[in-house]
Design an enzyme around this catalytic site. Structure first.
Site, short mmCIF file in Angstrom:
data_model
loop_
_atom_site.label_atom_id
_atom_site.label_comp_id
_atom_site.label_asym_id
_atom_site.label_seq_id
_atom_site.Cartn_x
_atom_site.Cartn_y
_atom_site.Cartn_z
N LYS A 377 0.91 -1.38 -0.36
CA LYS A 377 -0.04 0.16 -0.07
C LYS A 377 0.58 1.12 0.16
O LYS A 377 1.65 1.42 0.74
CB LYS A 377 -1.24 0.40 1.65
CG LYS A 377 -2.12 -1.07 1.55
CD LYS A 377 -2.79 -0.74 2.68
CE LYS A 377 -3.89 -1.87 2.78
NZ LYS A 377 -4.89 -1.78 1.68
N ARG A 457 -10.19 -11.68 0.48
CA ARG A 457 -11.53 -12.44 0.16
C ARG A 457 -10.56 -13.31 0.13
O ARG A 457 -11.33 -15.12 -0.24
CB ARG A 457 -11.81 -12.37 -1.34
CG ARG A 457 -10.51 -11.95 -2.53
CD ARG A 457 -10.50 -10.84 -3.91
NE ARG A 457 -10.92 -9.51 -3.32
CZ ARG A 457 -11.12 -8.58 -3.78
NH1 ARG A 457 -11.54 -8.50 -5.30
NH2 ARG A 457 -11.07 -7.13 -3.09
#
Length: 494
Positions: A377, A457
């Site tokens: 990130k 996920r």
């Protein structure tokens, strides 16, 4: 130049990490951080350390900012007195929150008419004018000073400096919107969250807030909004004037009364509030403490607080052994430093329900910190990623609240309740998963990675597969901080 030296002291379970900052103008600065191994840190399992003392609310007692006054059905004498025999307020701030129509009914009973009338005509006229002018589509509030008391008159204030000051006493009214979007909660709870601090006040005073509603179904969302406005976690340093040995002033919780709620509804609201406080505290706690082991500890503490809850925990070896490759892969970099991933399972079977019945399953994403992995990130998006375990924290709070309500008999559960917390830290390091890696999930499907920052996920895939394939759940609810794109759908009110 940056370097770090670890100095071992003679104190058991304690060391000092000294960081040497960059050289600037031939000056160096030493930063020392004392690290304690209490509560599983230091040399304990996994090499965990804690920047703070282990949270007291991980034990059987739960820290809270709200104290609920539970009404006893058919007993009007169960309400706390608001005024003394001398007609002085017994609380520094009396707050009343609700829609205008419900507020008028409550204020007539508690403040403005009959034997309980202890306010002057001027205050009555201010309250009437405020309610007449309350906006229909926006929350609003007013605070009316009613007098003062000498500091130290109330028993809850132990701070000598504060005792010397006069404390202003007040009555506050908060009107909730009556017109809301069809997509919003009809209770106007979003308005309560906006005006909670201004209406109910901050710590430092004794406070009592009455939440009024004509619809018992509103109290769950209203209590949730009020609870969220008063987080329990804090790591604020003591002020410079306080001595090292001084005890921190303990504030009494705000007394909350639900007018229009039955005894059962009030008990349910209390359980909801405690679940929300648990989730908020877990999310607010820094990842030095709320790492994967910290999340496991919180789940075990919740199970201990709730009778009849069974627990099962898979760590790194067990995850790989049983084919939960997605959770194991996401957490494998942090596992090299002792912060192993986990799948936490809590099971609650209500009284009179067969344990073999197909359950309702809760699945929560529990990424204790998300660097993004090798798909790092960047651009300032990493701060705040301690909150990436919010889904698992919320599911834990919901699970505990439902189990408590079932035990108290305020709700009826006809199926077993299962909770699965998919816990890992998405760290960056030599052991991190890579883009182009192929891993095998619990469902037996192979997954090729093209972004390691899609870890949510992955861990949910194993949790959802276990709930469906092994637990054979009839209903499955998963919760996750999966993507910021959800703000487009829900906005910032939820």
């Amino acid at each position: 130049l940056r370097s770090r030296v670890i100095v071992t002291t003679k104190t058991p379970g304690c060391c000092v990490v000294v960081g040497l900052s960059s050289f600037r103008r031939r000056r160096t600065t030493l930063r020392a951080i004392k690290m304690s191994s209490s509560g599983g840190g230091g040399g304990g399992p996994g090499g965990r350390y804690h920047a703070t003392k282990p949270s007291s609310s991980s034990s059987s007692s739960v820290q809270t900012n709200l104290s609920f006054e539970i009404p006893i059905d058919d007993d009007s004498s169960s309400s706390t007195k608001l005024f003394g025999d001398d007609k002085r307020q017994l609380f520094d701030r009396l707050s009343f929150v609700g829609k205008p129509a419900a507020l008028r009914d409550v204020l007539d009973v508690e403040l403005m008419k009959g034997e309980n009338c202890c306010i002057d005509e001027k205050t009555k006229s201010v309250i009437d004018a405020f309610l007449d002018g309350a906006k229909k589509d926006k929350a609003s509030s007013v605070v009316i000073a009613t007098g003062t008391r000498k500091g130290g008159d109330n028993n809850n204030n132990n701070n000598k400096e504060n005792n010397a000051k006069a404390v202003v006493q007040e009555i506050a009214i908060g009107a909730l919107p009556t017109h809301v979007s069809r997509h919003n909660d009809t209770s106007g709870a979003h308005g309560l969250q906006e005006i909670a601090k201004s209406t109910c006040g901050d710590a430092g005073k004794t406070r009592r807030v009455v939440v009024a509603s004509d619809d018992e179904n509103d109290f769950g969302s209203l209590v949730t909004a009020l609870t969220r406005a008063y987080p329990v976690f804090s790591m604020k340093s003591k002020s410079g004037g306080e001595k090292k040995g001084d005890e921190e002033t303990k504030q009494e919780p705000m007394v909350v009364v639900l007018r229009g709620a039955s005894e059962a509804t009030a008990k349910k609201a209390k359980a909801i509030s405690e679940g929300v406080e648990l989730a908020c505290r877990m999310v607010d706690t820094p990842p030095t403490s709320m790492d994967p082991q910290g999340m496991v500890d919180e789940a075990m503490a919740a199970a201990k607080r709730t009778n009849g809850v069974k627990t099962q925990v898979w760590r790194d070896k067990e995850l790989r052994r049983d084919g939960m490759g997605c959770i194991a892969a996401v957490g494998q970099s942090a596992a090299t430093d002792g912060r192993e991933p986990a799948l936490v399972r809590l099971t609650f079977v209500p009284k009179g329900v067969d344990a073999s019945e197909r359950p309702i399953a809760f699945v929560g994403k529990g990424i204790s910190f998300d660097t993004g992995g090798l798909s790092l990130k960047v651009g300032g998006s990493m701060p705040g990623m301690k909150a990436d375990m919010g889904g698992a924290a919320a599911m834990l709070g919901a699970f505990e609240a439902l189990a408590k309500c079932s035990l108290e008999g305020t709700i009826t559960l006809k199926q077993p309740l299962e909770l699965l917390m998919c816990v890992a830290e998405n760290a960056i390091g030599s052991g991190a998963i890579r883009n182009d890696d192929v891993i095998t999930s619990y469902a037996g499907k192979t997954v090729e990675l093209n972004n390691t920052d899609a870890e949510g996920r992955l861990v949910l895939a194993d949790g959802v597969s276990y709930a469906s394939k092994t637990l054979n759940a009839t209903h499955l609810i998963d919760m996750a901080t999966l993507t910021g794109a959800q703000m487009v759908a829900t906005g910032s009110k939820f």
